[in-house]
Enzyme design. Structure first.
Site, PDB file in Angstrom:
ATOM      1  N   LYS A 156      -8.719   2.970  -2.844  1.00  0.00           N
ATOM      2  CA  LYS A 156      -9.505   2.347  -1.621  1.00  0.00           C
ATOM      3  C   LYS A 156     -10.563   2.730  -1.223  1.00  0.00           C
ATOM      4  O   LYS A 156     -11.054   3.925  -1.334  1.00  0.00           O
ATOM      5  CB  LYS A 156      -8.365   2.799  -0.458  1.00  0.00           C
TER       6      LYS A 156
ATOM      7  N   CYS B 245      -4.943  -2.847   2.696  1.00  0.00           N
ATOM      8  CA  CYS B 245      -4.940  -2.615   3.893  1.00  0.00           C
ATOM      9  C   CYS B 245      -6.321  -3.389   4.835  1.00  0.00           C
ATOM     10  O   CYS B 245      -6.750  -4.576   4.504  1.00  0.00           O
ATOM     11  CB  CYS B 245      -4.490  -1.414   4.509  1.00  0.00           C
TER      12      CYS B 245
ATOM     13  N   GLU C  31       0.878  -1.251  -0.071  1.00  0.00           N
ATOM     14  CA  GLU C  31      -0.116   0.129  -0.122  1.00  0.00           C
ATOM     15  C   GLU C  31       0.755   1.016   0.146  1.00  0.00           C
ATOM     16  O   GLU C  31       1.881   1.401   0.789  1.00  0.00           O
ATOM     17  CB  GLU C  31      -0.781   0.024   1.211  1.00  0.00           C
TER      18      GLU C  31
END
Length: 317
Positions: A125, A165, A45
Site C-alpha cells: 500500500k 482501500c 485487504e
C-alpha cells in the site's frame, strides 16, 4: 457477446488474528472458487490475519500490536507455501491481501499468484490510512507496477491489477493503473460497516461510489472484495470498537466498466465467494466512448510523472 471471464469475489470472515487458521480459510476459499468454475479469486485487504480494528480506538495497545505482528504473513513461511501448493492443486489466479511481515516491519500488501503457482506481482500500500500508520509502514519500493497480464481460457491474455482501500482516493494511482491498460481491477477493502454515522465516505454507498467512479474512469471491471466482520467483537471481547467497525457488513460486488453493478447485493452475513461472469466486450464498448490513456487523452498537455528515488538503506560507491 464477447469472451467471458468467470471471477470469484471473497466476502468472508477470517479466523481473526490467527495466521495458521486464516491461511486454512484462504485455501478453502480458493478450492471453493475453483469448484464453482472461477478462473480468478480476489481477497480483501489484510484478509490474513484480519484487520486490527482496535487501532481506531487504542492504537497504542502494544500487546495486541505485538500479537498482530507475530500473526502477519511472510513470503518464505510455511503458511505462504501452503497457499502456493493449493493454487497448484486448484489452478486459479489469486489476488491475495495480507499483512506482510518483513523483518521487524509490517506492510499492507497484495500479491498476484497466477494459476501455475508463480508470484507474478508483489506490491505494498502506497500510504497507510490515518491510524493505520501505527501498525504498517509506507512502501519503500519506487516501482509503481500494479498490473500484470494473466491468461484466461476464453479471453486469453488480460491485464489484471489491484489497489487497497483508500488508495482509490488517489487519482494519480488509478491513472497509473489505467496507463498499464488494466482490464480487471481488484479493490481490496477491510471490514466495513453499512451504518451512516455522519461520514458518508465510511459507508457502503460511499465505498461503492469510489468503485463505480474507478470502473467508469479506467474503463475496467472492478471486483470489490471486503472482509466480513460479524464476529469481530467476539475476537476482541474487552475492546470498545469504533462504531465504524462494529459488526462489519459484507460489501462484496462487481462493477462493469460503465460503473453499473452487475452482481446482486448479498446478505450482511453471507460468508463465501460471490461469482460473476465478465463480458470483456463491455470494456471495448466503454473504451469507444472514453479512453483516458488513448483517444481521450492529451499527454502533450497533461501527464503523470513518476520519480524513482534511491530506496537502498546502504549505498556503497
Amino acid at each position: 457477446m464477447g469472451a467471458k471471464v468467470k471471477v470469484a469475489v471473497v466476502q468472508a470472515e477470517p479466523v481473526w488474528f490467527n495466521l495458521q487458521e486464516t491461511v486454512k480459510r484462504v485455501n478453502e476459499l480458493i478450492e471453493s472458487a475453483y469448484n464453482k468454475g472461477a478462473e480468478l479469486i480476489a481477497f480483501p485487504e489484510v484478509f490474513v490475519p484480519g484487520y486490527p480494528t482496535w487501532i481506531w480506538t487504542n492504537a497504542a495497545d502494544l500487546d495486541r500490536n505485538l500479537m498482530y505482528t507475530k500473526n502477519s504473513l511472510t513470503y518464505d513461511s510455511p503458511e505462504f507455501i501452503s497457499i502456493i501448493e493449493t493454487v497448484k492443486k486448484y489452478p486459479i489466479h489469486v489476488v491475495l491481501g495480507f499483512s506482510e511481515k518483513d523483518q521487524g516491519s509490517l506492510y499492507i500488501s497484495q500479491c498476484i499468484i497466477d494459476n501455475t503457482g508463480e508470484i507474478v506481482l508483489k506490491r505494498r500500500k502506497f500510504k497507510p490510512t490515518h491510524v493505520e500508520r501505527v501498525i504498517w509502514g509506507d512502501t519503500a519500493d519506487s516501482n509503481m507496477k500494479s498490473v500484470v497480464t494473466l491468461n484466461f481460457k476464453e479471453a486469453g491474455p488480460v491485464e489484471v491489477g489491484c489497489l487497497s482501500c483508500w488508495e482509490h482516493m488517489q487519482p494519480l494511482l488509478y491513472y497509473n493503473s489505467a496507463a498499464q491498460h488494466e482490464k480487471i481491477h481488484i479493490g481490496s477493502w477491510p471490514a466495513l460497516n453499512d451504518k451512516d454515522l455522519g461520514v458518508y465516505c465510511f459507508t457502503k454507498a460511499g465505498f461503492h461510489g469510489l468503485a463505480r467512479a474507478y470502473a467508469n474512469q479506467v474503463q475496467s471491471f472492478y471486483l470489490f472484495t471486503s472482509i466480513l466482520g460479524q464476529r469481530i467483537q467476539e475476537a476482541l471481547p474487552d475492546v470498545k470498537l469504533s462504531p465504524y467497525f462494529e459488526k462489519g457488513a459484507g460489501c462484496g460486488a462487481v462493477f462493469a466498466p460503465d460503473g453499473s453493478q452487475i452482481t446482486e447485493d448479498h446478505p450482511d452475513d453471507f460468508d463465501g465467494v460471490i461469482i460473476s461472469e465478465l463480458d470483456m466486450d463491455k470494456i471495448l464498448l466503454q473504451k469507444n466512448l472514453v479512453d483516458i490513456v488513448g483517444h481521450y487523452a492529451r499527454p502533450d498537455m497533461v501527464s503523470l510523472s513518476h520519480n524513482r528515488p534511491n530506496t537502498e538503506f546502504v549505498n556503497r560507491k
